[in-house]
Design an enzyme around this catalytic site. Structure first.
Site, PDB file in Angstrom:
ATOM      1  N   GLU A   1       0.806  -1.225   0.000  1.00  0.00           N
ATOM      2  CA  GLU A   1       0.000   0.000   0.000  1.00  0.00           C
ATOM      3  C   GLU A   1       0.835   1.269   0.000  1.00  0.00           C
ATOM      4  OE1 GLU A   1      -4.068  -1.461   2.138  1.00  0.00           O
ATOM      5  OE2 GLU A   1      -2.414  -0.977   3.480  1.00  0.00           O
TER       6      GLU A   1
HETATM    7  N1  IFG Z   1      -4.294  -3.963   4.564  1.00  0.00           N
HETATM    8  C1  IFG Z   1      -3.039  -3.463   5.139  1.00  0.00           C
HETATM    9  C2  IFG Z   1      -2.852  -3.673   6.614  1.00  0.00           C
HETATM   10  C3  IFG Z   1      -4.156  -3.574   7.410  1.00  0.00           C
HETATM   11  C4  IFG Z   1      -5.187  -4.486   6.787  1.00  0.00           C
HETATM   12  C5  IFG Z   1      -6.436  -4.565   7.640  1.00  0.00           C
HETATM   13  C6  IFG Z   1      -1.954  -5.481   4.303  1.00  0.00           C
HETATM   14  C7  IFG Z   1      -0.727  -6.133   3.737  1.00  0.00           C
HETATM   15  C8  IFG Z   1      -5.486  -3.992   5.409  1.00  0.00           C
HETATM   16  N2  IFG Z   1      -1.930  -4.139   4.437  1.00  0.00           N
HETATM   17  O1  IFG Z   1      -2.906  -6.172   4.614  1.00  0.00           O
HETATM   18  O2  IFG Z   1      -1.934  -2.712   7.116  1.00  0.00           O
HETATM   19  O3  IFG Z   1      -4.611  -2.245   7.477  1.00  0.00           O
HETATM   20  O4  IFG Z   1      -7.276  -5.600   7.227  1.00  0.00           O
END
Ligand code: IFG
Length: 527
Positions: A338
């Site tokens: 992200e």
């Molecule tokens: N995605 C984000 C996490 C977390 C997650 C919550 C990943 C690799 C959503 N990154 O999962 O930091 O916020 O479900």
């Protein structure tokens, strides 16, 4: 007419006889081996006649004085003593096996068992556990625990008898990397909570605990060269409460505790995104020379290292240098997810450079699946969470894949719309959905031989304490452990839900605040 009467009489006798047999079987003596609920399911479990009874005179004999095998013997004794009230001793075997005792033996046996497999023979007078390596013995000890009545897991004295059904178990794991992840950045968890989580995943033969040590909301590991990371970056958490952090001594204590349970710690410092805690700690890390504000919300994707500044790479070398020095495990996790405000043309060279820093430290790289967009270093692993095409890209570069599909394995996903804790951006994940998938066929182009293993992450935006953690992690973690250990074919929910239901009494005995999913017939088996 006479014949029919005769027939019905015969049928009545047969049915009554069968029912009497059923009552005896279900009675005090334990069910036969094949009807017990072992999670993860062993490769083979062949029942034999009779039961072994543990008594106050039973001794755990180990094949060598001191060392790991003695510690494993002590571990087993410590798990048996509270519920039985026996003063179970651990002694070095005098050679000839004598009746009523448990024998742990390290010996090179069938190479099919590998380093984590074991062979367990339960006779009415002797239990003999053999393995090629200590990790295998440790896994066999978890199975021995699961063969005793569920009350064995109680921390207070329970009525016996402490019997386990005779039989032979030959067992070894399918995937090498079988793990859970705890996000201690969104909400901080004290050392004792982390240790309990480690203890519980060890019971299900998992061998990795991935600690998500940094994010926008918090930096959780002491770095001596950059002390503001914890004094400033570690001071808050989601919701604005006081955060916290592990000193390097505390981190080493966690690593040791995990190693005693044959669990490897994988530390993650997420970058170039998810990095606000560091950017708030040191103005000089920011492109504009100004520190950001501490962040206590739950947005993602808004932060980035300043990839054009050299100090960024000095910083990364320093933090991974200190982390590598206190991490005996082979992996450092560099995150990579992200990075929405890092341009791709900056992201790629940045991640390539970070991989060089990590490999120069003698460690292997793990990253979330976006790192497959860069040139992956040898022996790296791509942790598939969101984009299947990234996992395939990783395979095409010769990387291994760690399967963490959010829609099946994210333990912060709500069970259903009534679950107050957790998120649901990847959909609701009831207990069946976290089990009903096959890692080796989920992503076309990612075959069994490309898969290093499976990991179930718990993100803690909404999880603030151990009770909530256990509610979200259990029982879904047991299914992940089953998928990661057992041989194909992967989960058959119809069979597994019964095995899980039988485990309810064990979860209760361990005082785990598990979610009593309505999809599991718990009531049929809770005494
Ligand atoms: N995605 C984000 C996490 C977390 C997650 C919550 C990943 C690799 C959503 N990154 O999962 O930091 O916020 O479900």
């Amino acid at each position: 007419m006479h014949l029919i009467k005769q027939n019905s009489k015969l049928r009545l006798i047969l049915v009554t006889g069968f029912l009497i047999l059923q009552v005896i079987a279900k009675g005090n003596s334990p069910a036969d081996l094949s009807r017990l609920s072992i999670i993860p399911k062993p490769v083979s479990a062949i029942p034999e006649k009779g039961n072994f009874t543990l008594t106050k005179n039973s001794v755990i004999f180990v094949s060598a004085q001191g060392g790991e095998i003695h510690s494993i013997g002590n571990f087993l004794a410590a798990k048996l003593i509270p519920a039985t009230g026996f003063g179970t001793k651990v002694k070095v075997t005098a050679g000839k096996q004598t009746s009523g005792n448990i024998y742990l033996t390290l010996a090179s046996g069938d190479e099919k068992l590998g380093e984590e497999g074991y062979e367990l023979s339960v006779k009415s007078n002797i239990i003999s556990l053999k393995a090629n390596k200590p990790a295998g013995l440790f896994n066999g000890v978890q199975t021995i625990r699961q063969l005793f009545p569920a009350g064995i897991e109680s921390s207070s004295k329970q009525p016996g008898p402490w019997q386990i059904p005779a039989g032979v178990i030959f067992d070894y794991p399918q995937y090498a990397y079988r793990g859970a992840m705890l996000d201690v950045a969104r909400h901080f968890f004290q050392v004792n909570d982390v240790k309990r989580f480690i203890d519980l995943i060890a019971f299900y033969k998992m061998n990795v605990m991935h600690l998500h040590l940094s994010d926008d909301q918090g930096w959780r590991i002491e770095i001596k060269k950059w002390p503001n990371l914890t004094s400033i970056g570690g001071s808050k958490q989601v919701g604005g409460g006081a955060g916290g952090f592990y000193t390097q001594k505390q981190y080493s204590d966690i690593v040791k505790y995990a190693a005693e349970r044959y669990i490897t710690i994988v530390p993650e410092i997420d970058m170039p995104g998810h990095i606000n805690a560091a950017m708030a700690s040191y103005p000089e890390l920011n492109c504009n020379g100004k520190a950001t504000d501490l962040y206590t919300g739950t947005e993602v994707g808004f932060s980035s290292f300043c990839t054009s500044k050299e100090i960024t790479y000095q910083f990364i070398s320093d933090i991974f240098g200190e982390l590598a020095a206190i991490t005996p495990g082979p992996y450092l996790h560099i995150g990579g997810d992200e990075s929405h405000v890092t341009k791709l043309e900056d992201y790629i060279p940045f991640v390539n450079r970070v991989q060089q820093i990590v490999t120069k430290l003698g460690k292997k790289v793990i990253g979330w699946d976006e790192i497959a967009l860069t040139s992956l270093s040898p022996n790296s692993a791509v942790q598939y969470w969101a984009k299947a095409e990234n996992a395939v890209k990783g395979v095409k570069q010769g990387a291994k894949v760690i399967m963490s599909p959010a829609a099946n394995s994210y333990l912060d996903m709500k069970y259903d719309s009534t679950t107050s804790l957790g998120l649901f951006w990847a959909g609701f994940v009831e207990t069946d959905k976290s089990y009903n998938w096959d890692p080796s066929t989920l992503v076309p182009g990612v075959e069994k031989e490309n898969i290093l293993g499976i990991e179930a992450p718990l993100w803690t935006e909404t999880i603030t304490n151990m009770k909530d953690l256990e509610y979200m992690v259990f029982p879904r973690l047991l299914g992940i452990a089953d998928l990661a250990w057992r041989s194909a074919p992967a989960g058959n929910w119809g069979e597994y839900k019964i095995r899980l239901a039988k485990h309810g009494a064990r979860l209760k005995a361990m005082q785990i605040d598990y979610y009593p999913s309505k999809l599991v017939p718990w009531g049929d088996y809770l005494k």
